[in-house]
Design a protein around this motif. Structure first.
Motif, PDB file in Angstrom:
ATOM      1  N   ARG A 117      81.943   6.406 -26.145  1.00  0.00           N
ATOM      2  CA  ARG A 117      80.554   6.047 -25.820  1.00  0.00           C
ATOM      3  C   ARG A 117      80.084   6.826 -24.602  1.00  0.00           C
ATOM      4  O   ARG A 117      80.768   6.891 -23.582  1.00  0.00           O
ATOM      5  N   GLY A 159      77.284  12.700 -27.395  1.00  0.00           N
ATOM      6  CA  GLY A 159      78.651  13.191 -27.544  1.00  0.00           C
ATOM      7  C   GLY A 159      78.807  14.580 -26.952  1.00  0.00           C
ATOM      8  O   GLY A 159      77.883  15.126 -26.349  1.00  0.00           O
ATOM      9  N   ALA A 212      80.188   4.955 -31.651  1.00  0.00           N
ATOM     10  CA  ALA A 212      80.536   5.128 -30.241  1.00  0.00           C
ATOM     11  C   ALA A 212      81.421   3.971 -29.791  1.00  0.00           C
ATOM     12  O   ALA A 212      81.093   2.808 -30.024  1.00  0.00           O
TER      13      ALA A 212
END
Length: 219
Positions: free
Chosen positions: A133, A142, A108
């Motif tokens: 992130r 995500g 991330a």
């Protein structure tokens, strides 16, 4: 050198067939209940059978335990495991050893400091995926449509193959590849009409746009 294109979060036969027919190199299946793209093992089995070797099957998990991974591997028979959680370097190494499958670890990214852990993960993973992130309080790491600053990868010295994801679409994939010099792109929300609902035309448009960037990679 060809660009790897991954369509992630597929959940229906129609959209899977669209991705395969349009030439996706990888098709991703999500096994994480908070995600609108989460699949049951039964659905994963049916979709996995449809792939028939036309693309690499990728199983996306988030901090999954061994029992969960074993069920997924037995059901989907993926070519690649995508670890999208907070798995440690040791955990990545253990998963590779236990399941004898290549692993793609997701990193991330928000600032350059997020790349500090990269050497350790690169020493055990087979591929790296850079994603934006997630904001604090997000229920999943995500698939949120967020973009990170691809310039953070400009001077990256990474021998391992890597891909970029996070807010990609047909409109910005060329710029993402140009700036990051990534060997692959991964899209999910950017080919959806609503969260978890893939749009066949958007899938085709994205793959077409991604393929058009391949000439940038050889210049």
């Amino acid at each position: 050198m060809s660009l790897l294109v991954k369509i992630c979060g597929l959940s229906t036969r129609e959209t899977l067939d669209t991705a395969l027919e349009a030439g996706a190199d990888m098709v991703g299946f999500v096994f994480f209940s908070p995600s609108p793209r989460h699949l049951s093992l039964e659905t994963a089995r049916e979709l996995g059978r449809e792939v028939k070797g036309r693309a690499a099957k990728v199983a996306l998990t988030v901090d999954a335990d061994d029992a969960t991974l074993e069920n997924i591997v037995e059901t989907l028979r993926p070519e690649l495991l995508q670890l999208h959680g907070k798995e440690t370097i040791a955990r990545v190494r253990d998963i590779k050893a236990k399941f004898s499958l290549p692993v793609m670890k997701v990193i991330a990214v928000e600032t350059s400091a997020d790349l500090a852990a990269l050497p350790g993960y690169a020493s055990v993973a087979d591929r790296i995926l850079f994603d934006a992130r997630a904001p604090k309080g997000a229920t999943r790491p995500g698939g949120l449509g967020a973009v990170f600053d691809w310039h953070l990868l400009e001077k990256l010295d990474l021998k391992l193959p890597f891909m970029v994801s996070g807010g990609l679409s047909a409109d910005n994939v060329a710029e993402a590849v140009r700036v990051s010099r990534a060997g692959g792109v991964d899209v999910s929300s950017g080919v959806e009409s609503s969260p978890g609902v893939k749009d066949p035309e958007l899938i085709r448009n994205f793959i077409r746009a991604a393929r058009a960037t391949e000439e940038l990679m050889v210049r």
